[in-house]
Design an enzyme around this catalytic site. Structure first.
Site, PDB file in Angstrom:
ATOM      1  CB  CYS A  96      -0.942  -0.011   1.192  1.00 32.82           C
ATOM      2  SG  CYS A  96      -1.906  -1.528   1.278  1.00 32.82           S
ATOM      3  CG  HIS A 116      -1.620   4.613   5.367  1.00 31.68           C
ATOM      4  ND1 HIS A 116      -1.654   4.383   4.009  1.00 31.68           N
ATOM      5  CD2 HIS A 116      -1.669   3.382   5.953  1.00 31.68           C
ATOM      6  CE1 HIS A 116      -1.707   3.075   3.785  1.00 31.68           C
ATOM      7  NE2 HIS A 116      -1.726   2.447   4.952  1.00 31.68           N
ATOM      8  CD  GLU A 131      -1.145   8.149   9.159  1.00 36.13           C
ATOM      9  OE1 GLU A 131      -0.831   8.891   8.197  1.00 36.13           O
ATOM     10  OE2 GLU A 131      -2.118   7.366   9.123  1.00 36.13           O
ATOM     11  CE  LYS A 140      -5.390   4.258   2.426  1.00 37.67           C
ATOM     12  NZ  LYS A 140      -4.553   5.459   2.640  1.00 37.67           N
ATOM     13  CG  HIS A 172      -6.207   0.703   1.856  1.00 32.47           C
ATOM     14  ND1 HIS A 172      -5.331   1.262   0.948  1.00 32.47           N
ATOM     15  CD2 HIS A 172      -5.429   0.220   2.873  1.00 32.47           C
ATOM     16  CE1 HIS A 172      -4.092   1.113   1.386  1.00 32.47           C
ATOM     17  NE2 HIS A 172      -4.127   0.487   2.540  1.00 32.47           N
ATOM     18  CG  PHE A 220       0.285  -5.959   4.501  1.00 32.04           C
ATOM     19  CD1 PHE A 220      -0.269  -5.100   5.422  1.00 32.04           C
ATOM     20  CD2 PHE A 220      -0.478  -7.047   4.080  1.00 32.04           C
ATOM     21  CE1 PHE A 220      -1.535  -5.296   5.930  1.00 32.04           C
ATOM     22  CE2 PHE A 220      -1.754  -7.265   4.578  1.00 32.04           C
ATOM     23  CZ  PHE A 220      -2.290  -6.400   5.509  1.00 32.04           C
TER      24      PHE A 220
END
Length: 492
Positions: free
Chosen positions: A243, A383, A394, A414, A419, A478
């Protein structure tokens, strides 16, 4: 020197409403590629209030956190200053940049029930699915029928970005195309092509596998196809960092220009994983929200009632160009790319570091690369995936870098489009640049019960007028891949 003690892994610790696969367990670690249960953590509380591991075994990591001593200096060489001269996208709100951002400003959700495949037996039955997509005028009918959606989105977004930069076919034919590169990545690649190929192999045998199986599955094909279509012969490859992919591509593309290897780079991310394998795979990771009764309310960054992210899709592409080249050809300059950074958490395959060290160091390094001090930043496109651990990790990282957040506003794109995985950074970079251009920040919707730790303005539920001085856009993936890019209004 700062000593940081590793904390518990809770990125995939979600409410386990569905039993069945993985024996109902929602906290997994990995030994190589084999999932194993961490019985120590399952037998005791996952975290203590202090944030240390419940078990006696801890991992200490020491890191030097960058501190800016003197006022940073921005790049002044027009050969190395990088400007944005075009934008193109494919999104759940269509293929037009202005329409996309207007929908965001309205706080409209693009999340709905999946109808692309039969998801009735799935524990998650909704997504940010693109409907009524048309590639007319960009891809011929024969190729359009063969191509994986991932590459269809890539080609349309890339061509629209080139058109937006007044780099259509006739103009490109007059330019040195060995100095124009393409760097569009994907986290998953041609997942439908791959799944169909495996299905053909299993059901009918290897002789029934299409010759397009491999070419349309591999992640570099988006950049390759766009180059073939436009004759762009500069640096060309893809990056796949889950991502964080699109931001990695922006960062690498900018460095090609700064090193003098290209005048223009077409950069971004593309993804099309809203299909059975993609949705099923993320269900198996226990990463997705299960709010099937209210899909439009499922993506809710920083809200106490969040229960995972919503899968989305699309493509977002920028035309990045040296200032010298852009001015020479009289290009319309939309914004300036000041810098960026990439780091790794070195912690866990799917869980973020709860101490935020990897992210905070990435933000600090991005600001250093941009020649920007923390007090110049007043907007963050986060994010913010709507996961239990990720959202707070975050925020913790942001607070480490920005000691005074009173002038900062942050939001989560998002919350409305889901996402987009490898495309997320591309779509969010466009949202960030539109915020710079319009002076309006889109809201973070579904902010009903904000986490107590979140003390920064999240632009809850309603858009806000805000003059952006310097903006950063965060993307994490990831594997612990962190990426931050820095944009600002263009000033000569």
């Amino acid at each position: 020197m700062t000593s940081i003690t590793g904390t518990c892994s809770t990125g995939l610790l979600f409410k386990s409403k569905e039993s069945g696969s993985n024996n109902g367990l929602s906290l997994l670690h990995y030994n190589g590629l084999r999932a194993v249960v961490d019985t120590t953590k399952l037998a005791s509380p996952a975290c203590k209030s202090s944030g240390s591991l419940a078990s006696s075994e801890t991992r200490t990591i020491k890191a030097v956190v960058s501190q800016t001593v003197s006022a940073p200096k921005r790049e002044t060489d027009p050969k190395k200053r990088i400007v944005i001269t075009g934008q193109g996208l494919v999104s759940v709100f269509g293929n037009d940049v202005d329409t996309f951002y207007n929908k965001l400003l309205e706080g409209q959700s693009g999340i709905s029930l999946i109808d692309r495949f039969d998801a009735s037996s799935f524990s998650v039955r909704f997504a940010g699915q693109i409907r009524d997509f048309s590639s007319k005028g960009y891809i011929d009918g024969k190729n359009d029928r063969r191509l994986d959606d991932c590459w269809r989105y890539c080609l349309v977004a890339g061509r629209r970005a080139l058109d937006d930069a007044t780099l259509g076919t006739q103009v490109l034919e007059t330019m040195d195309r060995t100095r124009i590169g393409v760097l569009i990545g994907s986290g998953m690649g041609g997942l439908t092509s791959f799944s169909n190929g495996v299905e053909a192999l299993i059901q009918k045998g290897y002789k029934k596998i299409t010759p397009f199986f491999i070419p349309y599955s591999i992640t570099n094909m988006g950049s390759a196809l766009l180059a073939i279509d436009t004759g762009l012969m500069g640096p060309n490859y893809s990056i796949s960092t889950a991502c964080a992919t699109a931001n990695y591509c922006f960062y690498a593309a900018a460095n090609h220009i700064r090193r003098g290897e290209a005048d223009i780079m077409v950069a971004g991310g593309t993804e099309a994983a809203v299909m059975a394998t993609g949705v099923g795979g993320f269900i198996a990771c226990r990463a997705l929200s299960q709010r099937n009764d209210e899909p439009h309310r499922a993506s809710r960054p920083w809200d106490k009632d969040r229960d995972g992210f919503v899968i989305g899709e699309g493509a977002g592409v920028l035309i990045m160009e040296s200032l010298e080249h852009a001015e020479k050809r009289g290009a319309n300059i939309i914004a300036e790319y000041l810098g960026g950074s990439i780091t790794c958490d070195a912690h866990h395959m799917t869980d973020p570091r709860s101490d935020g060290l990897g992210v905070s160091s990435c933000i600090s390094k991005a600001l250093d690369d941009a020649g920007v001090s923390p007090d110049e930043v007043n907007y963050i496109n986060c994010h913010a995936t709507s996961t239990l651990a990720g959202d707070l990790a975050e925020v913790n990282a942001i607070k480490k870098v920005f000691k005074n957040t009173s002038e900062i506003k942050m939001n989560g794109t998002k919350s409305m489009i889901g996402h987009g995985l490898g495309a997320a950074g591309g779509l969010e970079a466009i949202a960030t640049i539109k915020a710079i251009n319009t002076g309006w920040l889109h809201p973070t919707i579904n902010q009903d019960n904000l986490e107590d730790q979140v003390t920064i303005d999240t632009v809850p539920n309603v858009k806000k007028q805000h003059e952006v001085n310097v903006a950063i856009s965060n993307s994490f993936g990831f594997g612990g891949h962190n990426s931050v890019v820095v944009f600002a209004p263009f000033k000569r």
